[in-house]
Design a protein around this motif. Sequence first.
Motif, PDB file in Angstrom:
ATOM      1  N   VAL A   7       2.591  -6.832   2.503  1.00 42.07           N
ATOM      2  CA  VAL A   7       3.917  -6.786   1.772  1.00 42.07           C
ATOM      3  C   VAL A   7       5.133  -6.928   2.842  1.00 42.07           C
ATOM      4  N   ASP A   8       6.014  -7.937   2.551  1.00 46.50           N
ATOM      5  CA  ASP A   8       6.868  -7.876   3.564  1.00 46.50           C
ATOM      6  C   ASP A   8       6.578  -7.566   5.122  1.00 46.50           C
ATOM      7  N   ALA A  44       6.333  -6.813  -3.627  1.00 47.49           N
ATOM      8  CA  ALA A  44       6.118  -8.316  -3.175  1.00 47.49           C
ATOM      9  C   ALA A  44       7.004  -9.199  -3.555  1.00 47.49           C
ATOM     10  N   VAL A 172       3.870 -15.139  -3.227  1.00 53.32           N
ATOM     11  CA  VAL A 172       3.074 -13.980  -3.484  1.00 53.32           C
ATOM     12  C   VAL A 172       1.742 -14.297  -3.821  1.00 53.32           C
ATOM     13  N   ASN A 201       3.218 -12.866   1.176  1.00 54.64           N
ATOM     14  CA  ASN A 201       2.981 -11.496   0.631  1.00 54.64           C
ATOM     15  C   ASN A 201       1.687 -11.707  -0.313  1.00 54.64           C
TER      16      ASN A 201
END
Length: 479
Positions: A7-8, A44, A172, A201
């Motif tokens: 995530v990120d 996310a 995502v 993500n």
Amino acid sequence: MRTEMFVDGKWIGATGGTFASVDPATGEVLAELPEATEAEVNAAVDAAARAFESAEWAGMLPAARAHVLLKAADLLAARTAEFAQLETRDQGQPLAISAGFSVPNAVEHFRYYAGWVTKITGITAPLSVPNVDYRTRREPLGVCALITPWNFPLMILVWKLAPALATGNTVVIKPAEQTPLTTLLLAEVLAEAGVPAGVVNIVTGGPEVGKALVRHPKVAKISFTGSTAVGREIASEAGRALKKVSLELGGKAPSIIDADADLDEAIEGNLMSGLLNSGQVCAAATRFYVDRKRADEFASKVAAIAGSMKLGSGLDETSQLGPLVSLEQLEQVDRYVQIGRSEGADLLTGGSRADGDLANGFFYRPTVFGNVTQNMRIAREEIFGPVLAVLPYDDADDLASRANDTDYGLAAYIWSRDIGTANRLAHQVKAGTVWINMPPLLDAGAAWGGMKASGMGREMGWAAIEDFTEVKSIWTSLA
């Protein structure tokens, strides 16, 4: 092996529960992975939304974005053996499939869509309004949720991911909980290739994670491959929220063997299709319409070859068929086999779980039924396993209507020496893809998707560019 979520641009562990990824060849746990909570799904999506709004990716010069996708392709190709081993351990498919088809096909898609990045154009058009210039442009949608299946985890992900990134979207990803490992490993490749943080993500977990993504107000599009039942639920949610959605769902592909067909060629092609990945293919040929005068010969030859195929771990290069993906899938296949028996079909080979050295894995013997009739459930419902049904026919004029007598419409096969007959049937059969005198081949440039309960929208080719973009009209006064 990566087991955290991505995530990120950062790897994050579980704040809630965990779930196991199991080796289907042995029944042993490969890894424990985090079950994403609502907070992690929100994080996310928020990361993807920030990355989209910053325009670091969508605003990147097209040639530069194309270069990133080409580098991702090269990095993935260089790690083919690693990805193929992991795909085989997590999903079960033989290395000949994972290394020879799944990973190379994913590489091909990255390269193909890298080529599209610099060629996504609008149009100009003459209008009947004086003193205006009119043009269109294609723009990315925003945050796209990519929900992927367990039968070809890496390959089908890239079918979605490559065009989504080529068009400037952020994503995502929610991989199937049965097979998340190559998806997580791909995040390493994308980061090394230069995809900015937040653009891609990955959250892991079961159906509740997928539901949270589908319902998230910042998600602009959902691309889903999986069961028709789940696809209906996603389409319903997306419809209420007026989100874009594309669905590639189940199938029950007919294979029509004309009276004049080369029988041995048809048998070889149909076995390749019907038993690929142990029948866990939505386009698998599973119901064979064969002229009654040749049906017994066809069925006995198919049964003899299928019954002689070697089952074993996908890591064993001599294995021809690997396991089913899970105990749940194995039990579903066996239920349908028992249904076929109870309905009166002739069991010609198979029909049981493998035992002996394979007893701990999820192996099912390839199964062939003869003298199947149109109303039997094994001829109408998707089984998603190594179960094949031979349906004799007497009247060739009824073939198209019988082939179409199903809720599904993903793929179909026609075997005939008469090119007129073959193409007439190809026009009549309701399926998104029809193969004539050949097994199921795929190419990044050929649109892929289904009709009826097999889904909506198309992947691959220019169709995927359309599915991941919005058309904007721009009017300029010349007065």
